[in-house]
Design a protein around this motif. Structure first.
Motif, PDB file in Angstrom:
ATOM      1  N   ASN A 271       0.811  -1.210   0.000  1.00 58.65           N
ATOM      2  CA  ASN A 271       0.000   0.000   0.000  1.00 58.65           C
ATOM      3  C   ASN A 271       0.847   1.263   0.000  1.00 58.65           C
ATOM      4  N   ASN A 272       2.131   1.127   0.172  1.00 57.25           N
ATOM      5  CA  ASN A 272       3.021   2.283   0.230  1.00 57.25           C
ATOM      6  C   ASN A 272       3.829   2.351  -1.047  1.00 57.25           C
ATOM      7  N   ARG A 273       3.826   3.474  -1.672  1.00 54.92           N
ATOM      8  CA  ARG A 273       4.611   3.626  -2.887  1.00 54.92           C
ATOM      9  C   ARG A 273       5.955   4.222  -2.526  1.00 54.92           C
ATOM     10  N   THR A 274       6.751   3.428  -1.837  1.00 52.13           N
ATOM     11  CA  THR A 274       8.034   3.927  -1.343  1.00 52.13           C
ATOM     12  C   THR A 274       9.193   3.081  -1.847  1.00 52.13           C
ATOM     13  N   ASP A 275       8.939   2.173  -2.786  1.00 52.61           N
ATOM     14  CA  ASP A 275      10.015   1.320  -3.282  1.00 52.61           C
ATOM     15  C   ASP A 275      11.118   2.113  -3.966  1.00 52.61           C
ATOM     16  N   HIS A 276      10.823   3.316  -4.381  1.00 53.50           N
ATOM     17  CA  HIS A 276      11.834   4.146  -5.040  1.00 53.50           C
ATOM     18  C   HIS A 276      12.772   4.820  -4.036  1.00 53.50           C
ATOM     19  N   LEU A 277      12.425   4.782  -2.772  1.00 51.15           N
ATOM     20  CA  LEU A 277      13.243   5.444  -1.754  1.00 51.15           C
ATOM     21  C   LEU A 277      14.466   4.594  -1.423  1.00 51.15           C
ATOM     22  N   PRO A 278      15.586   5.236  -1.095  1.00 50.72           N
ATOM     23  CA  PRO A 278      16.796   4.473  -0.780  1.00 50.72           C
ATOM     24  C   PRO A 278      16.736   3.787   0.584  1.00 50.72           C
TER      25      PRO A 278
ATOM     26  N   ALA B 146      24.094  10.866  -1.137  1.00 51.44           N
ATOM     27  CA  ALA B 146      23.524  12.146  -0.718  1.00 51.44           C
ATOM     28  C   ALA B 146      24.303  13.294  -1.348  1.00 51.44           C
ATOM     29  N   SER B 147      23.614  14.378  -1.532  1.00 52.50           N
ATOM     30  CA  SER B 147      24.233  15.584  -2.051  1.00 52.50           C
ATOM     31  C   SER B 147      25.196  16.147  -1.009  1.00 52.50           C
ATOM     32  N   SER B 148      26.437  16.429  -1.424  1.00 55.32           N
ATOM     33  CA  SER B 148      27.405  16.988  -0.486  1.00 55.32           C
ATOM     34  C   SER B 148      27.063  18.428  -0.113  1.00 55.32           C
TER      35      SER B 148
ATOM     36  N   HIS C   9      16.288  11.437   0.167  1.00 57.14           N
ATOM     37  CA  HIS C   9      15.931  11.058  -1.210  1.00 57.14           C
ATOM     38  C   HIS C   9      15.909  12.266  -2.145  1.00 57.14           C
ATOM     39  N   HIS C  10      15.412  13.379  -1.671  1.00 55.87           N
ATOM     40  CA  HIS C  10      15.284  14.575  -2.510  1.00 55.87           C
ATOM     41  C   HIS C  10      16.501  15.502  -2.427  1.00 55.87           C
ATOM     42  N   GLY C  11      17.561  15.066  -1.736  1.00 54.62           N
ATOM     43  CA  GLY C  11      18.787  15.854  -1.669  1.00 54.62           C
ATOM     44  C   GLY C  11      18.729  17.053  -0.745  1.00 54.62           C
TER      45      GLY C  11
END
Length: 190
Positions: A14-21, A108-110, A171-173
């Motif tokens: 039910n959670n669309r979080t498979d794209h998350l690291p 992750a973004s430095s 995830h979004h930097g």
């Protein structure tokens, strides 16, 4: 939803979080409860370590209860204190296992602002909060106050929500986590 996570097994379908690291709090809390659930194979390391952290904190809670028992024999208290040291060594290793996995998997973004704790440390605090809530919930009615149980659940829910925000920020930097290692060594204990 963190409150649902505290009260029921996770349902990753039910959670669309498979794209998350990183796994969301529902899966972390599910691991505390011993539920493997539907999860990405890539999340095996942090979820298995999270489950072991919860077991560990249950054992540590019991050892700390013994160490605070004013009627306990000095030898029993000393043995409990040594047990706590051994448990802390396991705890540090589990946190490090999660943090090493995060370093390998998460890019992750430095430029992103630094979060104050590692992911392993946050999952460790979630495990502590979950054990506290379970312990207060499991006490008989005359042994506890409903306030303690509801406060413990609120703290768990708030921490789970903060963890989920951290996962999205990474995830979004918008956030990065420190690459710290434990500096305290438990080797060479007497």
């Amino acid at each position: 939803m963190p409150l649902r996570a505290a009260n029921s097994p996770s349902d990753a379908s039910n959670n669309r979080t498979d794209h998350l690291p990183l796994p969301r709090s529902e899966l972390i809390v599910g691991a505390f409860r011993g539920h493997a659930g539907a999860r990405r194979p890539a999340w095996k390391v942090p979820l298995d370590a999270a489950g072991r952290l919860a077991l560990h904190h249950g054992e540590q809670w019991a050892a700390e209860t013994i160490s605070r028992d004013s009627s306990a024999d000095d030898h029993v208290v000393a043995a409990a204190k040594r047990s706590i040291d051994a448990l802390n060594e396991v705890r540090v290793n589990l946190i490090s296992e999660i943090d090493s996995w995060v370093e390998r998997v998460v890019r992750a973004s430095s430029d992103a602002p630094l979060h104050t704790e590692t992911v392993g440390s946050v999952i460790d605090r979630l495990a502590i909060a979950w054990i506290r809530w379970r312990r207060f919930s499991d006490l008989s009615q005359h042994e506890r106050s409903a306030i303690h149980s509801s406060l413990a659940l609120r703290q768990l829910t708030e921490l789970a929500g903060a963890y989920d925000v951290l996962v999205l920020d990474i995830h979004h930097g918008r956030r990065r986590v420190p690459r710290w290692r434990a500096l305290k060594s438990y080797r060479g204990r007497r």
